[in-house]
Design a protein around this motif. Structure first.
Motif, short mmCIF file in Angstrom:
data_model
loop_
_atom_site.label_atom_id
_atom_site.label_comp_id
_atom_site.label_asym_id
_atom_site.label_seq_id
_atom_site.Cartn_x
_atom_site.Cartn_y
_atom_site.Cartn_z
N ARG A 199 65.58 28.66 30.56
CA ARG A 199 65.28 27.27 30.18
C ARG A 199 64.19 27.17 29.12
N PHE A 200 63.22 28.09 29.18
CA PHE A 200 62.02 27.92 28.36
C PHE A 200 61.64 29.19 27.60
N SER A 201 61.21 29.01 26.36
CA SER A 201 60.63 30.11 25.59
C SER A 201 59.18 30.31 26.03
N TYR A 202 58.55 31.36 25.50
CA TYR A 202 57.14 31.59 25.81
C TYR A 202 56.29 30.40 25.37
N ALA A 203 56.55 29.90 24.16
CA ALA A 203 55.78 28.75 23.66
C ALA A 203 56.06 27.49 24.48
N ASP A 204 57.33 27.30 24.88
CA ASP A 204 57.67 26.16 25.74
C ASP A 204 56.86 26.20 27.03
N SER A 205 56.78 27.40 27.62
CA SER A 205 56.08 27.52 28.90
C SER A 205 54.61 27.19 28.74
N ALA A 206 54.02 27.60 27.61
CA ALA A 206 52.62 27.28 27.35
C ALA A 206 52.43 25.77 27.19
N GLY A 228 55.71 31.61 37.44
CA GLY A 228 57.07 31.33 37.89
C GLY A 228 57.21 30.09 38.74
N SER A 229 56.27 29.84 39.65
CA SER A 229 56.40 28.70 40.56
C SER A 229 56.40 27.37 39.80
N VAL A 230 55.69 27.32 38.69
CA VAL A 230 55.68 26.11 37.85
C VAL A 230 57.00 25.98 37.10
N LEU A 231 57.43 27.05 36.47
CA LEU A 231 58.63 26.98 35.63
C LEU A 231 59.91 26.81 36.43
N ARG A 232 59.90 27.22 37.70
CA ARG A 232 61.08 27.05 38.53
C ARG A 232 61.19 25.64 39.10
N ALA A 233 60.14 24.86 39.00
CA ALA A 233 60.16 23.50 39.56
C ALA A 233 61.12 22.61 38.79
N GLU A 234 61.62 21.59 39.46
CA GLU A 234 62.54 20.65 38.81
C GLU A 234 61.86 19.97 37.63
N ASN A 235 60.59 19.59 37.82
CA ASN A 235 59.79 19.01 36.73
C ASN A 235 58.52 19.85 36.58
N PRO A 236 58.55 20.85 35.71
CA PRO A 236 57.43 21.79 35.60
C PRO A 236 56.10 21.13 35.23
#
Length: 220
Positions: free
Chosen positions: A25-32, A198-206
């Protein structure tokens, strides 16, 4: 502002750290960006198994985001890259460059964090000039290979007791499979903060999940 003052200000964000992660779902920059929008003010760019040619453009992008949000920007592993980009600092794993060597290269104005699993690791990093410790894993996590032994709450409590007895004042940041619900019990062990991914990015609304994490930290 003097370099040492900048470092002190950047270290104030140590309580809540986000480690970048690449997903479907997310790139490295997206996750940041997600972490920053959720209120986190410490981003560690971690791109294991990536080449310097791949890391540098992402590092510049994430650094720009951190500047936009007034966040601390830490690069995992790559000391020379942290130096050339004037990042806030570097985080070094157990198989990365020794902390003492990194300190010689970077000087006193850069933040250096080290990974630890035992009180012996903590002692060594403190002696070598680390500014904080990423200590874990708390439990099993799929975002990291070659895990050290699981610590659990008892492991952190033991390390904190030993550090107090030996007058080692380094911030200890728990890492490894941590969820929002774990935060109150973890903070009661005496640690300074937590790092997650991971726990943040796996959430429905991170973004909302990061806001929840931030609130739990502030309440603990």
């Amino acid at each position: 502002m003097k370099e040492e003052e900048k470092k002190a200000m950047a270290l104030k964000n140590v309580r809540l750290q986000f480690i970048t992660h690449y997903t479907n779902r997310f790139s490295y920059a997206d996750s940041a960006r997600i972490a920053l929008e959720g209120g986190c003010r410490w981003i560690q760019l971690r791109m294991k198994d990536s080449s310097m040619e791949e890391i540098r453009p992402v590092a510049l992008q994430v650094q720009s985001l951190c500047h936009e949000y007034g966040a601390t920007f830490i690069i995992d592993d790559h000391v020379e890259l942290a130096l050339s980009l004037h990042a806030d600092g570097v985080h070094l794993g157990r198989n990365d460059m020794p902390i003492a060597e990194a300190r010689r290269i970077l000087g006193s104005s850069y933040i250096i964090g080290g990974t630890a699993n035992t009180i012996e690791d903590v002692r060594r990093h403190y002696a070598d000039g680390a500014d904080y410790i990423g200590c874990g894993p708390f439990r099993y996590t799929t975002t990291k290979k070659n895990l050290s032994p699981i610590l659990g709450l008892e492991g952190y409590a033991h390390i904190m007791e030993q550090m107090k007895a030996e007058n080692i004042p380094l911030p200890i940041v728990a890492i490894g499979g941590i969820t929002t619900d774990d935060i109150p019990d973890l903070m009661r062990t005496g640690i300074s903060g937590i790092a997650l991914s991971g726990s943040v990015l796996r959430a429905e609304n991170p973004v909302e999940e990061m806001k929840k994490v931030n609130l739990k930290i502030s309440e603990s």
